[in-house]
Design a protein around this motif. Structure first.
Motif, PDB file in Angstrom:
ATOM      1  N   PRO A 145      61.565  99.972  60.489  1.00  0.00           N
ATOM      2  CA  PRO A 145      60.423  99.127  60.855  1.00  0.00           C
ATOM      3  C   PRO A 145      59.169  99.517  60.069  1.00  0.00           C
ATOM      4  O   PRO A 145      58.924 100.695  59.810  1.00  0.00           O
ATOM      5  CB  PRO A 145      60.242  99.392  62.349  1.00  0.00           C
ATOM      6  CG  PRO A 145      60.834 100.735  62.574  1.00  0.00           C
ATOM      7  CD  PRO A 145      61.911 100.915  61.545  1.00  0.00           C
ATOM      8  N   SER A 146      58.407  98.504  59.672  1.00  0.00           N
ATOM      9  CA  SER A 146      57.147  98.765  58.971  1.00  0.00           C
ATOM     10  C   SER A 146      56.093  99.145  60.009  1.00  0.00           C
ATOM     11  O   SER A 146      55.717  98.346  60.844  1.00  0.00           O
ATOM     12  CB  SER A 146      56.705  97.541  58.177  1.00  0.00           C
ATOM     13  OG  SER A 146      56.508  96.443  59.029  1.00  0.00           O
ATOM     14  N   THR A 147      55.689 100.367  59.948  1.00  0.00           N
ATOM     15  CA  THR A 147      54.691 100.865  60.888  1.00  0.00           C
ATOM     16  C   THR A 147      53.698 101.736  60.133  1.00  0.00           C
ATOM     17  O   THR A 147      53.895 102.028  58.953  1.00  0.00           O
ATOM     18  CB  THR A 147      55.339 101.712  62.000  1.00  0.00           C
ATOM     19  OG1 THR A 147      56.047 102.791  61.394  1.00  0.00           O
ATOM     20  CG2 THR A 147      56.288 100.894  62.846  1.00  0.00           C
ATOM     21  N   GLY A 148      52.669 102.139  60.802  1.00  0.00           N
ATOM     22  CA  GLY A 148      51.710 103.043  60.180  1.00  0.00           C
ATOM     23  C   GLY A 148      50.970 102.423  59.029  1.00  0.00           C
ATOM     24  O   GLY A 148      50.319 101.398  59.183  1.00  0.00           O
ATOM     25  N   ILE A 149      51.127 103.017  57.856  1.00  0.00           N
ATOM     26  CA  ILE A 149      50.270 102.648  56.730  1.00  0.00           C
ATOM     27  C   ILE A 149      50.836 101.588  55.798  1.00  0.00           C
ATOM     28  O   ILE A 149      50.164 101.167  54.872  1.00  0.00           O
ATOM     29  CB  ILE A 149      49.918 103.893  55.896  1.00  0.00           C
ATOM     30  CG1 ILE A 149      51.168 104.499  55.282  1.00  0.00           C
ATOM     31  CG2 ILE A 149      49.171 104.921  56.735  1.00  0.00           C
ATOM     32  CD1 ILE A 149      50.888 105.547  54.239  1.00  0.00           C
ATOM     33  N   GLY A 167      55.855  96.471  62.444  1.00  0.00           N
ATOM     34  CA  GLY A 167      57.059  96.495  63.261  1.00  0.00           C
ATOM     35  C   GLY A 167      58.197  95.659  62.721  1.00  0.00           C
ATOM     36  O   GLY A 167      59.316  95.726  63.233  1.00  0.00           O
ATOM     37  N   TRP A 168      57.922  94.864  61.682  1.00  0.00           N
ATOM     38  CA  TRP A 168      58.990  94.059  61.093  1.00  0.00           C
ATOM     39  C   TRP A 168      60.017  95.004  60.491  1.00  0.00           C
ATOM     40  O   TRP A 168      59.675  95.985  59.840  1.00  0.00           O
ATOM     41  CB  TRP A 168      58.420  93.121  60.031  1.00  0.00           C
ATOM     42  CG  TRP A 168      59.403  92.124  59.512  1.00  0.00           C
ATOM     43  CD1 TRP A 168      59.765  90.947  60.107  1.00  0.00           C
ATOM     44  CD2 TRP A 168      60.159  92.209  58.305  1.00  0.00           C
ATOM     45  NE1 TRP A 168      60.700  90.304  59.333  1.00  0.00           N
ATOM     46  CE2 TRP A 168      60.962  91.062  58.224  1.00  0.00           C
ATOM     47  CE3 TRP A 168      60.249  93.148  57.289  1.00  0.00           C
ATOM     48  CZ2 TRP A 168      61.816  90.808  57.166  1.00  0.00           C
ATOM     49  CZ3 TRP A 168      61.103  92.916  56.230  1.00  0.00           C
ATOM     50  CH2 TRP A 168      61.878  91.749  56.175  1.00  0.00           C
ATOM     51  N   VAL A 169      61.290  94.729  60.696  1.00  0.00           N
ATOM     52  CA  VAL A 169      62.356  95.627  60.272  1.00  0.00           C
ATOM     53  C   VAL A 169      62.865  95.262  58.882  1.00  0.00           C
ATOM     54  O   VAL A 169      63.284  94.130  58.641  1.00  0.00           O
ATOM     55  CB  VAL A 169      63.517  95.611  61.290  1.00  0.00           C
ATOM     56  CG1 VAL A 169      64.691  96.441  60.799  1.00  0.00           C
ATOM     57  CG2 VAL A 169      63.031  96.114  62.643  1.00  0.00           C
ATOM     58  N   LEU A 170      62.823  96.252  57.991  1.00  0.00           N
ATOM     59  CA  LEU A 170      63.357  96.109  56.647  1.00  0.00           C
ATOM     60  C   LEU A 170      64.738  96.751  56.634  1.00  0.00           C
ATOM     61  O   LEU A 170      64.886  97.934  56.944  1.00  0.00           O
ATOM     62  CB  LEU A 170      62.447  96.803  55.631  1.00  0.00           C
ATOM     63  CG  LEU A 170      62.886  96.737  54.177  1.00  0.00           C
ATOM     64  CD1 LEU A 170      62.928  95.290  53.687  1.00  0.00           C
ATOM     65  CD2 LEU A 170      61.943  97.562  53.318  1.00  0.00           C
ATOM     66  N   ASN A 171      65.748  95.972  56.313  1.00  0.00           N
ATOM     67  CA  ASN A 171      67.123  96.473  56.226  1.00  0.00           C
ATOM     68  C   ASN A 171      67.348  96.989  54.818  1.00  0.00           C
ATOM     69  O   ASN A 171      67.398  96.210  53.871  1.00  0.00           O
ATOM     70  CB  ASN A 171      68.122  95.360  56.551  1.00  0.00           C
ATOM     71  CG  ASN A 171      67.967  94.889  57.978  1.00  0.00           C
ATOM     72  OD1 ASN A 171      67.823  95.689  58.887  1.00  0.00           O
ATOM     73  ND2 ASN A 171      67.973  93.589  58.175  1.00  0.00           N
ATOM     74  N   CYS A 172      67.450  98.316  54.681  1.00  0.00           N
ATOM     75  CA  CYS A 172      67.518  98.876  53.341  1.00  0.00           C
ATOM     76  C   CYS A 172      68.654  99.869  53.155  1.00  0.00           C
ATOM     77  O   CYS A 172      68.980 100.628  54.059  1.00  0.00           O
ATOM     78  CB  CYS A 172      66.191  99.520  52.966  1.00  0.00           C
ATOM     79  SG  CYS A 172      65.494 100.612  54.178  1.00  0.00           S
ATOM     80  N   PRO A 173      69.249  99.827  51.958  1.00  0.00           N
ATOM     81  CA  PRO A 173      70.288 100.799  51.609  1.00  0.00           C
ATOM     82  C   PRO A 173      69.639 102.109  51.173  1.00  0.00           C
ATOM     83  O   PRO A 173      68.430 102.165  50.945  1.00  0.00           O
ATOM     84  CB  PRO A 173      70.989 100.129  50.428  1.00  0.00           C
ATOM     85  CG  PRO A 173      69.902  99.360  49.761  1.00  0.00           C
ATOM     86  CD  PRO A 173      69.013  98.863  50.881  1.00  0.00           C
TER      87      PRO A 173
END
Length: 130
Positions: free
Chosen positions: A18-22, A82-88
């Protein structure tokens, strides 16, 4: 990075981060993103960029306070906290995704101002080629 992500990466699976913080995620079309990355990389200011050949999309990590500079770029979507990035895992592709410019652990994020300029230039060039 949460330990759950490392565990999933050891299994060659996608981790949900999830994109959080900075930082925030800016999603953009893949081909203009590749052109933008080629323009930004020589400046030393390229942060992590994830790409998907399947979805023909790229996801840029930019500073949270500047992400809105990209809101009016054609084809770009600024995702909220909070958007979730699905990453390898960096260096290993999974489920059609790979890092075009991996996270090196430095904390460097692509400056939104540079990304905006590069994406707009790439979109203009793309339109001219049609």
């Amino acid at each position: 990075m949460p330990s759950v992500a490392y565990e999933r990466w050891r299994e060659n699976r996608i981790a949900e981060v999830p994109s959080t913080g900075i930082w925030r995620v800016v999603e953009a079309p893949l081909y203009p993103s590749i052109d933008a990355l080629l323009a930004i990389r020589p400046t030393g200011n390229a942060g992590p960029v994830l790409g998907s050949s399947d979805a023909r999309r790229a996801w840029w990590l930019v500073a949270a306070g500047t992400a809105t500079l990209l809101a009016d770029v054609p084809g770009a979507v600024v995702h909220p906290a909070g958007w979730v990035l699905n990453c390898p895992a960096p260096g290993i592709g999974a489920e059609g995704r790979t890092w075009l410019h991996p996270p090196y652990g430095t904390g460097l994020l692509t400056p939104a101002r540079l990304l905006r300029e590069a994406l707009l230039d790439a979109r203009v060039m793309e339109a001219m080629e049609r």
